[in-house]
Write a protein that holds these residues in place. Sequence first.
Motif, PDB file in Angstrom:
ATOM      1  N   ALA A 272       0.815  -1.222   0.000  1.00  0.00           N
ATOM      2  CA  ALA A 272       0.000   0.000   0.000  1.00  0.00           C
ATOM      3  C   ALA A 272       0.846   1.268   0.000  1.00  0.00           C
ATOM      4  O   ALA A 272       0.576   2.215   0.735  1.00  0.00           O
ATOM      5  N   GLU A 273       1.870   1.309  -0.845  1.00  0.00           N
ATOM      6  CA  GLU A 273       2.710   2.498  -0.951  1.00  0.00           C
ATOM      7  C   GLU A 273       2.122   3.485  -1.950  1.00  0.00           C
ATOM      8  O   GLU A 273       1.415   3.086  -2.894  1.00  0.00           O
ATOM      9  N   PRO A 274       2.416   4.777  -1.810  1.00  0.00           N
ATOM     10  CA  PRO A 274       1.975   5.754  -2.810  1.00  0.00           C
ATOM     11  C   PRO A 274       2.575   5.434  -4.177  1.00  0.00           C
ATOM     12  O   PRO A 274       3.729   4.999  -4.273  1.00  0.00           O
ATOM     13  N   VAL A 275       1.791   5.640  -5.225  1.00  0.00           N
ATOM     14  CA  VAL A 275       2.264   5.312  -6.568  1.00  0.00           C
ATOM     15  C   VAL A 275       2.340   6.526  -7.480  1.00  0.00           C
ATOM     16  O   VAL A 275       2.643   6.396  -8.673  1.00  0.00           O
ATOM     17  N   ASP A 276       2.082   7.714  -6.935  1.00  0.00           N
ATOM     18  CA  ASP A 276       2.123   8.926  -7.746  1.00  0.00           C
ATOM     19  C   ASP A 276       3.405   9.704  -7.486  1.00  0.00           C
ATOM     20  O   ASP A 276       3.881   9.774  -6.346  1.00  0.00           O
ATOM     21  N   PRO A 277       3.981  10.306  -8.538  1.00  0.00           N
ATOM     22  CA  PRO A 277       5.168  11.163  -8.339  1.00  0.00           C
ATOM     23  C   PRO A 277       4.861  12.303  -7.385  1.00  0.00           C
ATOM     24  O   PRO A 277       3.771  12.880  -7.404  1.00  0.00           O
ATOM     25  N   MET A 278       5.852  12.639  -6.545  1.00  0.00           N
ATOM     26  CA  MET A 278       5.693  13.718  -5.570  1.00  0.00           C
ATOM     27  C   MET A 278       7.033  14.406  -5.374  1.00  0.00           C
ATOM     28  O   MET A 278       8.084  13.801  -5.597  1.00  0.00           O
ATOM     29  N   PRO A 279       7.035  15.663  -4.928  1.00  0.00           N
ATOM     30  CA  PRO A 279       8.301  16.325  -4.591  1.00  0.00           C
ATOM     31  C   PRO A 279       8.761  15.906  -3.192  1.00  0.00           C
ATOM     32  O   PRO A 279       8.037  16.092  -2.207  1.00  0.00           O
ATOM     33  N   THR A 280       9.936  15.319  -3.091  1.00  0.00           N
ATOM     34  CA  THR A 280      10.427  14.850  -1.806  1.00  0.00           C
ATOM     35  C   THR A 280      11.912  15.131  -1.652  1.00  0.00           C
ATOM     36  O   THR A 280      12.635  15.306  -2.631  1.00  0.00           O
ATOM     37  N   ALA A 281      12.341  15.174  -0.402  1.00  0.00           N
ATOM     38  CA  ALA A 281      13.763  15.128  -0.058  1.00  0.00           C
ATOM     39  C   ALA A 281      13.972  13.830   0.698  1.00  0.00           C
ATOM     40  O   ALA A 281      13.175  13.495   1.576  1.00  0.00           O
ATOM     41  N   ASP A 282      15.023  13.071   0.345  1.00  0.00           N
ATOM     42  CA  ASP A 282      15.163  11.752   0.941  1.00  0.00           C
ATOM     43  C   ASP A 282      16.564  11.516   1.473  1.00  0.00           C
ATOM     44  O   ASP A 282      17.521  12.229   1.158  1.00  0.00           O
ATOM     45  N   PHE A 283      16.660  10.499   2.304  1.00  0.00           N
ATOM     46  CA  PHE A 283      17.935  10.110   2.903  1.00  0.00           C
ATOM     47  C   PHE A 283      17.888   8.627   3.207  1.00  0.00           C
ATOM     48  O   PHE A 283      16.887   8.119   3.716  1.00  0.00           O
ATOM     49  N   GLY A 284      18.984   7.913   2.878  1.00  0.00           N
ATOM     50  CA  GLY A 284      19.077   6.498   3.181  1.00  0.00           C
ATOM     51  C   GLY A 284      20.430   6.168   3.781  1.00  0.00           C
ATOM     52  O   GLY A 284      21.420   6.863   3.522  1.00  0.00           O
ATOM     53  N   ALA A 285      20.483   5.103   4.577  1.00  0.00           N
ATOM     54  CA  ALA A 285      21.736   4.715   5.214  1.00  0.00           C
ATOM     55  C   ALA A 285      21.641   3.287   5.716  1.00  0.00           C
ATOM     56  O   ALA A 285      20.550   2.802   6.050  1.00  0.00           O
ATOM     57  N   ALA A 286      22.795   2.606   5.770  1.00  0.00           N
ATOM     58  CA  ALA A 286      22.893   1.347   6.495  1.00  0.00           C
ATOM     59  C   ALA A 286      22.977   1.662   7.979  1.00  0.00           C
ATOM     60  O   ALA A 286      23.611   2.650   8.383  1.00  0.00           O
ATOM     61  N   ILE A 287      22.334   0.822   8.799  1.00  0.00           N
ATOM     62  CA  ILE A 287      22.190   1.205  10.204  1.00  0.00           C
ATOM     63  C   ILE A 287      22.067  -0.031  11.093  1.00  0.00           C
ATOM     64  O   ILE A 287      21.656  -1.101  10.643  1.00  0.00           O
ATOM     65  N   GLY A 288      22.463   0.105  12.346  1.00  0.00           N
ATOM     66  CA  GLY A 288      22.326  -0.987  13.296  1.00  0.00           C
ATOM     67  C   GLY A 288      23.300  -0.815  14.451  1.00  0.00           C
ATOM     68  O   GLY A 288      24.121   0.109  14.449  1.00  0.00           O
ATOM     69  N   PRO A 289      23.230  -1.658  15.474  1.00  0.00           N
ATOM     70  CA  PRO A 289      22.340  -2.818  15.604  1.00  0.00           C
ATOM     71  C   PRO A 289      20.904  -2.414  15.929  1.00  0.00           C
ATOM     72  O   PRO A 289      20.665  -1.353  16.525  1.00  0.00           O
ATOM     73  N   LEU A 290      19.969  -3.279  15.558  1.00  0.00           N
ATOM     74  CA  LEU A 290      18.557  -3.011  15.794  1.00  0.00           C
ATOM     75  C   LEU A 290      18.161  -3.664  17.111  1.00  0.00           C
ATOM     76  O   LEU A 290      17.927  -4.868  17.192  1.00  0.00           O
TER      77      LEU A 290
END
Length: 454
Positions: free
Chosen positions: A309-327
């Motif tokens: 159930a994720e959004p499927v329409d283009p949108m203006p966003t700023a994003d950030f990703g990273a490897a992370i842990g321990p959880l």
Amino acid sequence: MTASHHPAPLERLRTELRGTLLLPGDAGYDAARTPWNLSIEQRPAAVAEPADVDDVRAIVRAAREAGLGVTTQPNGHGASDDLDGVVLVRPRRLDELHVDVEARVLRVGAGVNWGRALAALEGTGLIGLAGSNPEVNVVGLAIAGGQSMFSRRYGLTARSIIAVELVDAAGDVRRVTDADDGELLWALRGGGGLFGVITAIELSLHLGDALYGGGLVFPAESATAVLSAAFALAHDEPELGLDIGMMRFPDLPVMPPHLRGRIVATVGLVHVGDETTGQVFADRLLAVAEPIANSLTPFSIGQLAAVAAEPVDPMPTADFGAAIGPLDETFAGDFVEAFLRGADRGLTRCGIRAMGGAIAEELGAELSAIGAVHAPGLLSSGALLLDPSVDAEAALSPLRELAAKYPAEGMVPSFLGSQTSLADAYGPAVLERLATVKRRVDPDGLIRSNRPLG
């Protein structure tokens, strides 16, 4: 811009293609150049939509003659601002799709998205290592590493690549397998679109005739306890697909009343197996807190997008990703605190995809650039930029601080944010090996990637 300002090879190309070529100033150029992330402005020298492989060959050769580069964006995911002097290829009409049930192989053209591919798997008892969004392109996900909710059981999507068909920098058609050019296929398994214009790909399929999953939504006051339980579940069940995070729903009339304006904790769960076992896993979370919403259900492979159930329409966003842990429980508390600080500044969502299981499997890792990834989790976050007052860097900065406090080795390029390179995912040895392959197959650097080497 008038036609006289366009390179002559592109003007000739426009008359030769069975598909289309749009140049700056043409009607439709602005719509065609727009990426998935509407906050990114890219102005390529041309936007080409080839009708077939011969068109792709003509595009590559015309770009070389004009002194331009070539990059591919099926839907505009992974776009960056810099496409000056580049022909942008949209391969949407390369829409071949075939499922070989006996051989467990999926073959798709470069324009096929995962939603259509998964629909073709309905009733076969087989699953592909798809992303959670149906609008994500099959090729794009695979060559960028590709973490799937099935990956803890079956591995990263890149490592399921069997063969790649592409047009190389010389304009020649090549079929790349382990047998004829294992080093190039190694690079394509996680090295992205640096090595040619891909026209088709073949991926291994896996058994999955029974599936159970969906999403659980909990109130913010239960977030630390719920996330701690979810991280413990990820540790104990290394084959279970888990996406664990938080969201801030906008205070808008279109939102469901029970979610409008709320901050919530979320857990997405996908189990390859029967409902009874899947529910046992879910009960560990339901014992911690009462959910606001519960969409867990048995489903078939073609329904994966509805489960996510994720959004499927283009949108203006700023994003950030990273490897992370321990959880763990300590991390869960810090994660919640960081999200709440970011949400006050405009942060919309942050999820952590549990890693481990087959993702960290060393057997066969030497055959792919992505290799075995040992990070406990991958963080993916975004701030919607619909409100011009949102300071994107301020919204994301608490998560950057969190990632710096809990660093982990190993990254999947498809989880990197915009304006990043492969150097943000891989170490020097992998980068140099990728560069060596690049120099061999494209010494002039004609083929550009949306995520360059460095």
